[in-house]
Scaffold this motif. Structure first.
Motif, short mmCIF file in Angstrom:
data_model
loop_
_atom_site.label_atom_id
_atom_site.label_comp_id
_atom_site.label_asym_id
_atom_site.label_seq_id
_atom_site.Cartn_x
_atom_site.Cartn_y
_atom_site.Cartn_z
N ILE A 99 0.86 -1.18 0.00
CA ILE A 99 0.00 0.00 0.00
C ILE A 99 0.90 1.23 0.00
O ILE A 99 1.76 1.40 0.87
CB ILE A 99 -0.93 0.02 1.22
N VAL A 100 0.70 2.08 -1.04
CA VAL A 100 1.51 3.28 -1.19
C VAL A 100 0.56 4.48 -1.27
O VAL A 100 -0.43 4.46 -2.00
CB VAL A 100 2.37 3.20 -2.48
N THR A 101 0.91 5.53 -0.55
CA THR A 101 0.11 6.75 -0.55
C THR A 101 0.99 7.91 -1.03
O THR A 101 2.11 8.09 -0.54
CB THR A 101 -0.42 7.06 0.85
N ILE A 102 0.48 8.65 -2.01
CA ILE A 102 1.19 9.84 -2.48
C ILE A 102 0.27 11.04 -2.32
O ILE A 102 -0.96 10.91 -2.26
CB ILE A 102 1.65 9.70 -3.95
N GLU A 103 0.85 12.24 -2.27
CA GLU A 103 0.06 13.46 -2.17
C GLU A 103 0.52 14.44 -3.23
O GLU A 103 1.68 14.46 -3.62
CB GLU A 103 0.12 14.07 -0.78
N LYS A 104 -0.45 15.23 -3.69
CA LYS A 104 -0.20 16.23 -4.71
C LYS A 104 -0.33 17.60 -4.05
O LYS A 104 -1.34 17.90 -3.41
CB LYS A 104 -1.21 16.08 -5.85
N GLU A 105 0.72 18.39 -4.23
CA GLU A 105 0.69 19.71 -3.62
C GLU A 105 0.44 20.75 -4.70
O GLU A 105 1.20 20.84 -5.66
CB GLU A 105 2.03 20.02 -2.93
N GLU A 106 -0.63 21.50 -4.54
CA GLU A 106 -0.93 22.66 -5.38
C GLU A 106 -1.28 23.80 -4.43
O GLU A 106 -1.80 23.56 -3.34
CB GLU A 106 -2.10 22.38 -6.32
N PRO A 107 -1.02 24.98 -4.83
CA PRO A 107 -1.38 26.07 -3.92
C PRO A 107 -2.90 26.08 -3.62
O PRO A 107 -3.71 26.06 -4.53
CB PRO A 107 -1.00 27.35 -4.68
N GLY A 108 -3.22 25.99 -2.37
CA GLY A 108 -4.61 26.03 -1.92
C GLY A 108 -5.33 24.70 -2.02
O GLY A 108 -6.50 24.60 -1.66
N ARG A 109 -4.66 23.65 -2.47
CA ARG A 109 -5.37 22.36 -2.61
C ARG A 109 -4.39 21.21 -2.38
O ARG A 109 -3.29 21.21 -2.89
CB ARG A 109 -5.94 22.27 -4.03
N TYR A 110 -4.88 20.19 -1.64
CA TYR A 110 -4.10 18.97 -1.41
C TYR A 110 -4.95 17.79 -1.84
O TYR A 110 -6.14 17.74 -1.54
CB TYR A 110 -3.74 18.81 0.08
N SER A 111 -4.33 16.84 -2.55
CA SER A 111 -5.05 15.60 -2.90
C SER A 111 -4.14 14.42 -2.60
O SER A 111 -2.92 14.49 -2.76
CB SER A 111 -5.50 15.62 -4.36
N TYR A 112 -4.78 13.33 -2.19
CA TYR A 112 -4.04 12.12 -1.84
C TYR A 112 -4.52 10.97 -2.71
O TYR A 112 -5.71 10.87 -3.01
CB TYR A 112 -4.26 11.77 -0.35
N GLU A 113 -3.60 10.11 -3.03
CA GLU A 113 -3.94 8.89 -3.77
C GLU A 113 -3.32 7.73 -3.02
O GLU A 113 -2.13 7.73 -2.69
CB GLU A 113 -3.39 8.94 -5.20
N ARG A 114 -4.14 6.73 -2.79
CA ARG A 114 -3.67 5.52 -2.09
C ARG A 114 -3.95 4.33 -3.00
O ARG A 114 -5.07 4.12 -3.44
CB ARG A 114 -4.42 5.39 -0.78
N VAL A 115 -2.87 3.57 -3.27
CA VAL A 115 -2.97 2.48 -4.24
C VAL A 115 -2.32 1.22 -3.67
O VAL A 115 -1.33 1.30 -2.93
CB VAL A 115 -2.28 2.88 -5.58
N GLU A 116 -2.89 0.06 -4.04
CA GLU A 116 -2.27 -1.23 -3.70
C GLU A 116 -1.50 -1.72 -4.93
O GLU A 116 -2.09 -2.04 -5.96
CB GLU A 116 -3.35 -2.25 -3.31
N LEU A 117 -0.18 -1.75 -4.79
CA LEU A 117 0.69 -2.23 -5.89
C LEU A 117 1.01 -3.70 -5.65
O LEU A 117 1.27 -4.11 -4.51
CB LEU A 117 1.98 -1.41 -5.95
N PRO A 118 1.00 -4.51 -6.71
CA PRO A 118 1.29 -5.94 -6.52
C PRO A 118 2.75 -6.17 -6.13
O PRO A 118 3.65 -5.47 -6.56
CB PRO A 118 0.99 -6.55 -7.89
N GLY A 119 2.96 -7.17 -5.27
CA GLY A 119 4.31 -7.56 -4.86
C GLY A 119 4.82 -6.72 -3.71
O GLY A 119 4.17 -5.82 -3.20
N ASN A 120 6.03 -7.04 -3.28
CA ASN A 120 6.67 -6.34 -2.17
C ASN A 120 7.47 -5.18 -2.76
O ASN A 120 8.50 -5.37 -3.39
CB ASN A 120 7.59 -7.29 -1.41
N ARG A 121 7.00 -3.93 -2.53
CA ARG A 121 7.66 -2.75 -3.09
C ARG A 121 8.22 -1.87 -1.97
O ARG A 121 8.50 -0.70 -2.20
CB ARG A 121 6.65 -1.92 -3.90
#
Length: 196
Positions: free
Chosen positions: A19-41
């Motif tokens: 399970i990997v979570t990334i965030e996107k930074e834009e002025p005035g806005r934050y978004s997060y994406e959480r994804v399940e990638l196959p295998g051990n990463r």
């Protein structure tokens, strides 16, 4: 747009996904994406994980582009597989030809060995009969011992000094008549001439 990893990747062992979570930074806005990638990463670096999450999201949002991308990759893989099959066919033909050549060589070798055994048997038979003939031939071929001829003296006698130099043995002196020496003969000649 800048994405960054938030937190550490988490491994779910029962599903074998990370399970990997990334965030996107834009002025005035934050978004997060959480994804399940196959295998051990869990050991991958941050940039690789962010790119993997973005590729997963793009596939979900635009499946046709993912299909096109996969088809291109499949075409490349198929082409590489065909080349590998051609190489394998070529190698198989070469191996079959080599095997045939080896069989031909072994057959020729057996023939030569059989010929060699036959030749050896004939040679041994010839050698068994040949020594008798060879002995008589050698005797006939050998030069005969030198026989005296009229051109050569029978035996060369060593040169001996004249008899006047030799000393007579006692037995010879008793039986021989003494001959006058050269001094006695000259005196007799002188005496004979003076008497005349």
């Amino acid at each position: 747009m800048t994405y960054k990893l938030t937190g550490s990747p988490i491994l779910k062992g029962e599903k074998n996904v990370t399970i990997v979570t990334i965030e996107k930074e834009e002025p005035g806005r934050y978004s997060y994406e959480r994804v399940e990638l196959p295998g051990n990463r869990t050991h991958d670096n941050e940039d690789v994980l962010v790119q993997a999450v973005l590729d997963f999201i793009r596939t979900e949002l635009d499946p046709t582009s993912a299909i096109v991308k996969n088809q291109e990759q499949l075409a490349k893989t198929t082409e590489a597989l065909e080349r590998a099959n051609q190489l394998m066919d070529g190698m198989q033909k070469v191996n079959l030809q080599n095997a045939q050549d080896i069989e031909d060589i072994l057959a020729r070798l057996e023939e030569l060995e059989a010929q060699g055994e036959t030749d050896q048997g004939e040679k041994e038979e010839a050698d068994g009969a040949a020594p008798q003939a060879t002995d008589t031939e050698n005797q006939a071929d050998e030069p005969a011992p030198a026989q005296p001829t009229t051109e050569q003296p029978v035996a060369e006698a060593p040169i001996q000094p004249a008899p006047a130099v030799e000393q007579p043995t006692e037995s010879e002196t008793e039986h021989e008549i003494p001959t006058p020496t050269s001094e006695a003969s000259t005196s007799e000649d002188n005496g004979g001439s003076s008497n005349e």
